[in-house]
Each structure stands twice: as structure tokens, then as C-alpha cells.
Enzyme design. Structure first.
Site, PDB file in Angstrom:
ATOM      1  N   ASP A  98       0.822  -1.206   0.000  1.00  0.00           N
ATOM      2  CA  ASP A  98       0.000   0.000   0.000  1.00  0.00           C
ATOM      3  C   ASP A  98       0.855   1.255   0.000  1.00  0.00           C
ATOM      4  O   ASP A  98       1.481   1.580   1.016  1.00  0.00           O
ATOM      5  CB  ASP A  98      -0.904  -0.044   1.233  1.00  0.00           C
ATOM      6  CG  ASP A  98      -1.774   1.185   1.393  1.00  0.00           C
ATOM      7  OD1 ASP A  98      -2.014   1.878   0.387  1.00  0.00           O
ATOM      8  OD2 ASP A  98      -2.218   1.450   2.529  1.00  0.00           O
ATOM      9  N   SER A 101      -0.031   4.273   2.737  1.00  0.00           N
ATOM     10  CA  SER A 101       0.270   4.215   4.167  1.00  0.00           C
ATOM     11  C   SER A 101       1.751   3.875   4.303  1.00  0.00           C
ATOM     12  O   SER A 101       2.431   3.627   3.310  1.00  0.00           O
ATOM     13  CB  SER A 101      -0.609   3.177   4.881  1.00  0.00           C
ATOM     14  OG  SER A 101      -0.322   1.861   4.422  1.00  0.00           O
ATOM     15  N   ASN A 103       3.147   2.007   7.381  1.00  0.00           N
ATOM     16  CA  ASN A 103       3.464   1.031   8.430  1.00  0.00           C
ATOM     17  C   ASN A 103       3.327  -0.392   7.938  1.00  0.00           C
ATOM     18  O   ASN A 103       2.493  -0.690   7.077  1.00  0.00           O
ATOM     19  CB  ASN A 103       2.560   1.232   9.643  1.00  0.00           C
ATOM     20  CG  ASN A 103       2.895   2.484  10.422  1.00  0.00           C
ATOM     21  OD1 ASN A 103       2.345   3.553  10.181  1.00  0.00           O
ATOM     22  ND2 ASN A 103       3.830   2.357  11.365  1.00  0.00           N
ATOM     23  N   TRP A 105       2.298  -4.086   9.333  1.00  0.00           N
ATOM     24  CA  TRP A 105       1.673  -4.763  10.461  1.00  0.00           C
ATOM     25  C   TRP A 105       1.092  -6.106  10.021  1.00  0.00           C
ATOM     26  O   TRP A 105       0.730  -6.288   8.859  1.00  0.00           O
ATOM     27  CB  TRP A 105       0.593  -3.909  11.126  1.00  0.00           C
ATOM     28  CG  TRP A 105      -0.622  -3.618  10.275  1.00  0.00           C
ATOM     29  CD1 TRP A 105      -0.847  -2.515   9.507  1.00  0.00           C
ATOM     30  CD2 TRP A 105      -1.772  -4.469  10.096  1.00  0.00           C
ATOM     31  NE1 TRP A 105      -2.064  -2.606   8.874  1.00  0.00           N
ATOM     32  CE2 TRP A 105      -2.645  -3.794   9.213  1.00  0.00           C
ATOM     33  CE3 TRP A 105      -2.146  -5.712  10.593  1.00  0.00           C
ATOM     34  CZ2 TRP A 105      -3.871  -4.337   8.812  1.00  0.00           C
ATOM     35  CZ3 TRP A 105      -3.364  -6.263  10.202  1.00  0.00           C
ATOM     36  CH2 TRP A 105      -4.217  -5.570   9.323  1.00  0.00           C
ATOM     37  N   TYR A 143      -9.158   2.714  10.682  1.00  0.00           N
ATOM     38  CA  TYR A 143      -9.708   2.127   9.461  1.00  0.00           C
ATOM     39  C   TYR A 143     -11.205   2.354   9.450  1.00  0.00           C
ATOM     40  O   TYR A 143     -11.766   2.963  10.356  1.00  0.00           O
ATOM     41  CB  TYR A 143      -9.353   0.640   9.364  1.00  0.00           C
ATOM     42  CG  TYR A 143      -7.903   0.412   9.024  1.00  0.00           C
ATOM     43  CD1 TYR A 143      -7.447   0.506   7.707  1.00  0.00           C
ATOM     44  CD2 TYR A 143      -6.980   0.147  10.023  1.00  0.00           C
ATOM     45  CE1 TYR A 143      -6.119   0.327   7.401  1.00  0.00           C
ATOM     46  CE2 TYR A 143      -5.647  -0.041   9.723  1.00  0.00           C
ATOM     47  CZ  TYR A 143      -5.221   0.053   8.413  1.00  0.00           C
ATOM     48  OH  TYR A 143      -3.903  -0.129   8.104  1.00  0.00           O
ATOM     49  N   ASP A 283      -2.079   5.831  -4.985  1.00  0.00           N
ATOM     50  CA  ASP A 283      -2.374   4.936  -3.869  1.00  0.00           C
ATOM     51  C   ASP A 283      -2.717   3.544  -4.383  1.00  0.00           C
ATOM     52  O   ASP A 283      -3.817   3.308  -4.878  1.00  0.00           O
ATOM     53  CB  ASP A 283      -3.534   5.515  -3.052  1.00  0.00           C
ATOM     54  CG  ASP A 283      -3.870   4.688  -1.818  1.00  0.00           C
ATOM     55  OD1 ASP A 283      -3.241   3.635  -1.616  1.00  0.00           O
ATOM     56  OD2 ASP A 283      -4.756   5.100  -1.055  1.00  0.00           O
ATOM     57  N   THR A 286      -5.983   1.431  -2.857  1.00  0.00           N
ATOM     58  CA  THR A 286      -7.401   1.624  -3.175  1.00  0.00           C
ATOM     59  C   THR A 286      -7.619   1.348  -4.649  1.00  0.00           C
ATOM     60  O   THR A 286      -6.744   1.579  -5.483  1.00  0.00           O
ATOM     61  CB  THR A 286      -7.881   3.043  -2.841  1.00  0.00           C
ATOM     62  OG1 THR A 286      -9.271   3.161  -3.174  1.00  0.00           O
ATOM     63  CG2 THR A 286      -7.101   4.087  -3.626  1.00  0.00           C
TER      64      THR A 286
END
Length: 394
Positions: A98, A101, A103, A105, A143, A283, A286
Site C-alpha cells: 500500500d 500508508s 506502516n 503490520w 480504518y 495509492d 485503493t
């Protein structure tokens, strides 16, 4: 993020420096024939998009030597994902890559048994990794239906033959509602800049660059747009693949490295100028094209869309081929999308097929160019030179 129907696997191409031998590692994919997204899934995608950029209820909250190729799984043309592993020995995860963003995780083995999103995916077991280092800090991310939260940790992260040491990442112990229950991916690899990362954690690709794991500090996306394609495309770490695009890349400088944000000269629809001198964000997380309020209304009106109470615009499926081209002007070059690119077919609640405009509302003064655009144009994310490049995808 988005809900999907494909079952995946991945093949990974590892390209090393010019004086070393390349290796090709392939993992076969499983294919599921049914790939039409439901209307509910498109709505979930829009909700996640708004939450990512902190646009809720119409209000915008401002916040601020080698390489590897990750072959991506294409699920319903809604998102693209591939494999990484974390720990020693490596624990495999299917991840969303992505650029919206920053991070990294994954779900934690310590999450509650009542947490369906966590239980539906592979979970990271810290005690099973000899290279795990506890961090102690907590993290939380917003989110569409709640807050993802857990603790930070450090461990080894591998993508193909690239091994990143001491990468800080999030171990999710609480995942929001139904947002991640049905997703094809277990977690997210954020490819944005540290400025937008939770706790300003160094992103994975920045670690690759700092540890000299790639010849060039650049990554690039090639996304296929046919939902029934066996191969969904590829993410190349360490450079660009000239066989995946035609002509030359048009590069533009980033406005402010955080998101992959750049100047958008203009937008035209059927020869009509819709927008001028805006900003845009590329992005990969999306599928949609998010437009500011004025442009959103004008475009969907010119397309003859029928508005619904859910901020969707329905289009006449039998008239799709008659719709005009939309052109995004970037760096003085014209990048066009045809109706087949920006019209999304979906399964309605009664089982019928409907056509939806891919242009969704962003209560902000910038555009979001998601996979609808990136799938048509090969996109190079040049971290070293703080620029982004586009060229027609092969």
C-alpha cells in the site's frame, strides 16, 4: 480495505546487482473462476479510503545491490497482494502493498479468539522466532469500522531473497469489526514515507535502501486489470522493468514526501476541462479514483450517472462504450482512461449486474489515483529522487 474472491499464491523474482547471478523463484497460484465484486465490497472500499485519509462524515482531518520482484495476486481488480515472511524461521504472510500508508503490520498470535479478522488469517508468533526483539510501544491505526491496535516489535522481514534486519512492525491484537474479516491479505506493507508512519517508524522500503539491499532506491508497480488473470502483476523492488511499459516514464517531483503526492496539471472529460492545478496522490491500496466535491459532481453528471443514497453513481451498462475518455494531465503529458477503465461492474444484492462509476467523493482539495489509474499506467516510485513516474503499461 476491500473484500475479494481470488485464492492466491505468488512468484517472486529476485534481481541482484549487475555482476551477480539473477534467481527466479516461482510459487504457483490457485485460480477461482468467480471474480465479480459485490456492491457491498465496493462500498467497503470507499469507507476504507475515507478512513485512511481521515475524511469522516464529510469532515477532513489533516495529519501529516539487487532488487526483488513480488508478483501480485489480483482480486476482483480491487486490490493486489503478495507474500513476505517475518521471523527466524520465516513465518509467511500474504500482504497488501500500500503506497497510501507507511506502516508494516500483521495479526498477532496473542489476539483474542473472538476477533474474527485475526483468526481468519495467519498470525505472527513472536515466541517462535529466534530473531524477535520486543519493542514495548503500543500502536493504533484508524480504518473504516474502527481502530486497529496492538504492540510494536522488531524482527527479520524477507521478500524473496531480500532479508531486512531489525525491522520495526506492528503486531495487531485488536482488528476492527468486519474490515479485515474477508480480505485476501493478512496485513499491510506500507510503502509511503516515514512522515505519515505511526510513531514515525522507518518503513520497510527505507530499511531496504539503508541496508543496501537494492541497487536503486526505487520500486515500481505493474498491475493487470483483468479480474480473471492468473497473474495479477508485479511489484519490483530496486528499479523499473522496461518490458512492462511503452515509451518513457514521465517523472514529476513530489510535492511533500509523506504520501506519494504530486502536482496534477489538469483533468479533462470528453474535451471539457474539469479541473486544473490540483494535487494528486498515487495509492495502490485503493481501487478507486477519488475526486474533490466539485469535480466529483461534474464528472458523474457528464457521465449520465444516477446518484444513490450511498454516494454511488449508477451507469447504464448498455451505454458504457459510448462514454468519453477522461484525461489526466501530469508533467505536461496526457494520460487517458477509457470507459472500460473507470466503470466498475458489480453484483447487486438481487444477483443482477450493475455498473458503477469509479469516481468517488473525497471531501478534500486533492485527488486519489488508485488502481484504476495505476493499472493502466506503469508507476515508478523513486524514493531517492523524491519523484514519481508514469508510462503506458504494456
Amino acid at each position: 480495505m476491500h473484500c475479494l474472491f481470488w485464492l492466491l499464491s505468488v512468484w517472486i523474482l529476485c534481481l541482484f546487482g549487475p555482476n551477480s547471478q539473477a534467481q527466479l523463484i516461482r510459487v504457483p497460484m490457485q485460480f477461482q473462476a468467480s471474480f465479480m465484486a459485490s456492491r457491498r465490497q465496493h462500498r467497503a472500499g470507499r469507507s476504507s479510503l475515507l478512513a485512511k485519509y481521515n475524511v469522516v462524515g464529510g469532515q477532513e482531518v489533516t495529519t501529516q545491490n539487487g532488487g526483488a520482484t513480488e508478483t501480485l495476486d489480483n482480486r476482483l481488480n480491487l486490490e493486489y497482494a503478495g507474500h513476505i515472511s517475518i521471523g527466524t524461521p520465516g513465518q509467511p504472510f500474504h500482504m497488501l502493498f500500500d503506497t497510501g500508508s507507511a506502516n508494516l503490520w500483521v495479526p498477532s498470535a496473542e489476539c483474542s479468539a473472538k476477533n474474527l479478522a485475526c483468526q481468519h488469517h495467519h498470525r505472527y508468533n513472536a515466541s517462535a522466532s529466534s530473531s524477535y526483539v520486543p519493542d514495548g510501544r503500543r500502536f493504533a491505526m484508524a480504518y473504516g469500522t474502527g481502530s486497529l491496535s496492538g504492540r510494536l516489535a522488531q524482527d527479520t522481514v524477507s521478500i524473496g531473497q531480500l532479508v531486512v534486519r531489525n525491522q520495526t512492525f506492528g503486531m495487531a491484537m485488536h482488528e476492527p469489526g468486519s474490515t479485515f474479516v474477508d480480505t485476501n491479505f493478512a496485513g499491510i506493507v506500507g510503502l509511503g514515507f516515514r512522515a505519515i508512519a505511526e510513531q514515525k517508524i522507518k518503513p520497510l522500503f527505507e530499511s531496504m535502501c539503508d541496508q543496501s539491499l537494492v541497487d536503486e532506491c526505487i520500486f515500481s508497480f505493474y498491475l493487470k486489470r483483468n479480474g480473471s488473470e492468473r497473474m495479477g502483476g508485479e511489484l519490483l523492488f530496486g528499479g523499473v522493468d522496461k518490458s512492462k511499459f511503452s515509451g518513457s516514464l514521465t517523472y514529476v517531483p513530489l510535492t511533500l514526501p509523506g504520501y506519494w503526492q504530486f502536482p496534477l496539471d489538469g483533468v479533462e472529460l470528453g474535451g471539457t476541462i474539469i479541473s486544473q492545478n490540483r494535487q494528486a496522490i498515487a495509492d495502490t491500496g485503493t481501487s478507486l479514483l477519488a475526486a474533490p466535491p466539485r469535480e466529483y459532481l461534474i464528472i458523474n453528471s457528464l457521465l449520465g450517472g444516477l446518484p444513490t443514497s450511498n454516494n454511488e453513481y449508477l451507469l447504464n451498462c448498455s451505454e458504457i462504450d459510448k462514454l468519453p475518455e477522461i484525461v489526466f494531465v501530469i508533467g505536461g503529458q496526457r494520460f487517458g482512461l477509457q470507459p472500460r477503465d473507470y466503470v466498475m461492474r458489480a453484483a447487486n444484492d438481487d444477483g443482477s449486474t450493475i455498473c458503477l462509476s469509479a469516481f468517488t467523493l473525497m471531501e478534500a482539495d486533492f485527488w486519489i489515483l488508485g488502481d484504476v489509474f495505476i493499472g493502466r499506467y506503469y508507476t515508478a516510485f523513486d524514493v531517492a529522487h523524491r519523484r514519481i513516474g508514469f508510462a503506458p503499461a504494456a
